[in-house]
Motif scaffolding. Sequence first.
Motif, PDB file in Angstrom:
ATOM      1  N   ARG A   1       0.803  -1.174  -0.066  1.00  0.00           N
ATOM      2  CA  ARG A   1      -0.118  -0.025   0.125  1.00  0.00           C
ATOM      3  C   ARG A   1       0.880   1.282  -0.151  1.00  0.00           C
ATOM      4  NH1 ARG A   1      -3.398  -2.856  -1.888  1.00  0.00           N
ATOM      5  NH2 ARG A   1      -4.804  -3.876  -0.613  1.00  0.00           N
ATOM      6  N   THR A   2       0.339   2.304  -0.502  1.00  0.00           N
ATOM      7  CA  THR A   2       1.045   3.533  -0.536  1.00  0.00           C
ATOM      8  C   THR A   2       0.143   4.458   0.689  1.00  0.00           C
ATOM      9  OG1 THR A   2       1.721   3.447  -2.898  1.00  0.00           O
ATOM     10  CG2 THR A   2       1.683   5.685  -1.702  1.00  0.00           C
ATOM     11  N   VAL A   3       0.836   4.970   1.403  1.00  0.00           N
ATOM     12  CA  VAL A   3       0.249   5.978   2.492  1.00  0.00           C
ATOM     13  C   VAL A   3       0.718   7.214   1.965  1.00  0.00           C
ATOM     14  CG1 VAL A   3       0.044   6.528   4.800  1.00  0.00           C
ATOM     15  CG2 VAL A   3       0.156   4.202   4.361  1.00  0.00           C
ATOM     16  N   ARG A   4      -0.269   7.895   1.540  1.00  0.00           N
ATOM     17  CA  ARG A   4       0.142   9.541   0.949  1.00  0.00           C
ATOM     18  C   ARG A   4      -0.380  10.714   1.922  1.00  0.00           C
ATOM     19  NH1 ARG A   4      -1.916  10.567  -5.056  1.00  0.00           N
ATOM     20  NH2 ARG A   4      -0.681   8.532  -5.508  1.00  0.00           N
ATOM     21  N   ARG A   5       0.349  11.614   2.340  1.00  0.00           N
ATOM     22  CA  ARG A   5       0.235  12.673   2.934  1.00  0.00           C
ATOM     23  C   ARG A   5      -0.274  13.740   2.151  1.00  0.00           C
ATOM     24  NH1 ARG A   5       5.815  12.056   6.610  1.00  0.00           N
ATOM     25  NH2 ARG A   5       5.546   9.707   6.907  1.00  0.00           N
ATOM     26  N   TYR A   6      -1.099  14.743   2.614  1.00  0.00           N
ATOM     27  CA  TYR A   6      -1.674  15.799   2.259  1.00  0.00           C
ATOM     28  C   TYR A   6      -1.519  16.802   3.163  1.00  0.00           C
ATOM     29  CZ  TYR A   6      -3.113  13.318  -2.110  1.00  0.00           C
ATOM     30  OH  TYR A   6      -2.935  12.457  -3.102  1.00  0.00           O
ATOM     31  N   GLY A   7      -1.046  18.182   2.822  1.00  0.00           N
ATOM     32  CA  GLY A   7      -1.382  19.281   3.790  1.00  0.00           C
ATOM     33  C   GLY A   7      -2.608  20.006   3.689  1.00  0.00           C
ATOM     34  N   ARG A   8      -2.901  20.996   4.565  1.00  0.00           N
ATOM     35  CA  ARG A   8      -4.135  21.722   4.609  1.00  0.00           C
ATOM     36  C   ARG A   8      -4.263  22.248   3.309  1.00  0.00           C
ATOM     37  NH1 ARG A   8      -1.716  21.681   9.198  1.00  0.00           N
ATOM     38  NH2 ARG A   8      -2.869  20.891  11.064  1.00  0.00           N
ATOM     39  N   ASP A   9      -3.324  22.583   2.398  1.00  0.00           N
ATOM     40  CA  ASP A   9      -3.531  23.206   1.201  1.00  0.00           C
ATOM     41  C   ASP A   9      -3.587  22.420   0.237  1.00  0.00           C
ATOM     42  OD1 ASP A   9      -0.931  22.170   0.967  1.00  0.00           O
ATOM     43  OD2 ASP A   9       0.249  23.792   0.593  1.00  0.00           O
ATOM     44  N   GLY A  10      -3.791  21.080   0.537  1.00  0.00           N
ATOM     45  CA  GLY A  10      -4.163  20.208  -0.595  1.00  0.00           C
ATOM     46  C   GLY A  10      -3.024  19.394  -1.490  1.00  0.00           C
ATOM     47  N   ARG A  11      -1.863  19.991  -1.133  1.00  0.00           N
ATOM     48  CA  ARG A  11      -0.580  19.373  -1.811  1.00  0.00           C
ATOM     49  C   ARG A  11      -0.122  18.208  -0.973  1.00  0.00           C
ATOM     50  NH1 ARG A  11      -0.613  22.936  -5.597  1.00  0.00           N
ATOM     51  NH2 ARG A  11      -0.716  24.822  -5.170  1.00  0.00           N
ATOM     52  N   ILE A  12       0.716  17.206  -1.823  1.00  0.00           N
ATOM     53  CA  ILE A  12       1.300  16.098  -1.189  1.00  0.00           C
ATOM     54  C   ILE A  12       2.580  16.433  -0.320  1.00  0.00           C
ATOM     55  CG2 ILE A  12       2.702  14.039  -2.109  1.00  0.00           C
ATOM     56  CD1 ILE A  12       0.715  13.835  -4.197  1.00  0.00           C
ATOM     57  N   LEU A  13       2.358  15.871   0.741  1.00  0.00           N
ATOM     58  CA  LEU A  13       3.726  16.581   1.496  1.00  0.00           C
ATOM     59  C   LEU A  13       4.727  15.102   1.669  1.00  0.00           C
ATOM     60  CD1 LEU A  13       1.889  18.082   4.555  1.00  0.00           C
ATOM     61  CD2 LEU A  13       3.221  19.144   2.942  1.00  0.00           C
ATOM     62  N   GLY A  14       4.257  14.053   0.977  1.00  0.00           N
ATOM     63  CA  GLY A  14       5.247  12.822   0.967  1.00  0.00           C
ATOM     64  C   GLY A  14       4.373  11.516   0.901  1.00  0.00           C
ATOM     65  N   GLY A  15       5.147  10.498   0.845  1.00  0.00           N
ATOM     66  CA  GLY A  15       4.169   9.236   0.826  1.00  0.00           C
ATOM     67  C   GLY A  15       5.230   8.154   1.391  1.00  0.00           C
ATOM     68  N   ARG A  16       4.706   7.071   1.565  1.00  0.00           N
ATOM     69  CA  ARG A  16       5.260   5.871   2.052  1.00  0.00           C
ATOM     70  C   ARG A  16       4.832   4.503   1.595  1.00  0.00           C
ATOM     71  NH1 ARG A  16       6.000   3.845   8.497  1.00  0.00           N
ATOM     72  NH2 ARG A  16       6.962   1.813   7.913  1.00  0.00           N
ATOM     73  N   LEU A  17       5.664   3.840   1.065  1.00  0.00           N
ATOM     74  CA  LEU A  17       5.061   2.239   0.708  1.00  0.00           C
ATOM     75  C   LEU A  17       5.295   1.333   1.777  1.00  0.00           C
ATOM     76  CD1 LEU A  17       4.419   0.407  -1.654  1.00  0.00           C
ATOM     77  CD2 LEU A  17       7.111  -0.004  -1.702  1.00  0.00           C
TER      78      LEU A  17
END
Length: 157
Positions: free
Chosen positions: A102-118
């Motif tokens: 699985r990919t765990v994708r992080r988003y900030g309050r502005d809707g932009r991707i902050l990173g992810g983790r496999l």
Amino acid sequence: MTTYTARPIGPVTLKELRTSDDAGRPMDPFVDEEGGAPLRCCLRRSTPGERIALVSYAPLRRWAGETGVDPGAYDEQGPVFLHADPCEGPDLDGYPFTGAHRTVRRYGRDGRILGGRLVEDGVGPAIEEAFADPDVALVHVRAVEYGCFLYEVRRGR
């Protein structure tokens, strides 16, 4: 340790998707003869003989609409399965659809991707790690094999 909850697609959005999906197409229900489709309305796999539909869903767009944020180029839409008729919703403890990459994708309050983790199995630690960053507003868990959105996890729920 804070417990975060996997969120199914909400009832208002489900009602809308059952009329017209996020690509503007009407729902086209079918009987799932084999079962096993990951249902985003109740966060379980379908069983043989259930009436389901495959619709286009834009999870970040939906979140952005609630928060007044413009997701910009991160406004993805993709296929999700759901029951063709309203269901009971989830009855789960923990995170669904585990046992695969699985990919765990992080988003900030502005809707932009902050990173992810496999992750190979068990998304819990990756979700805890994501929310340790105060800038993370929500997390999307996605299937690696197809890239599909599986569910969302939000801070403070």
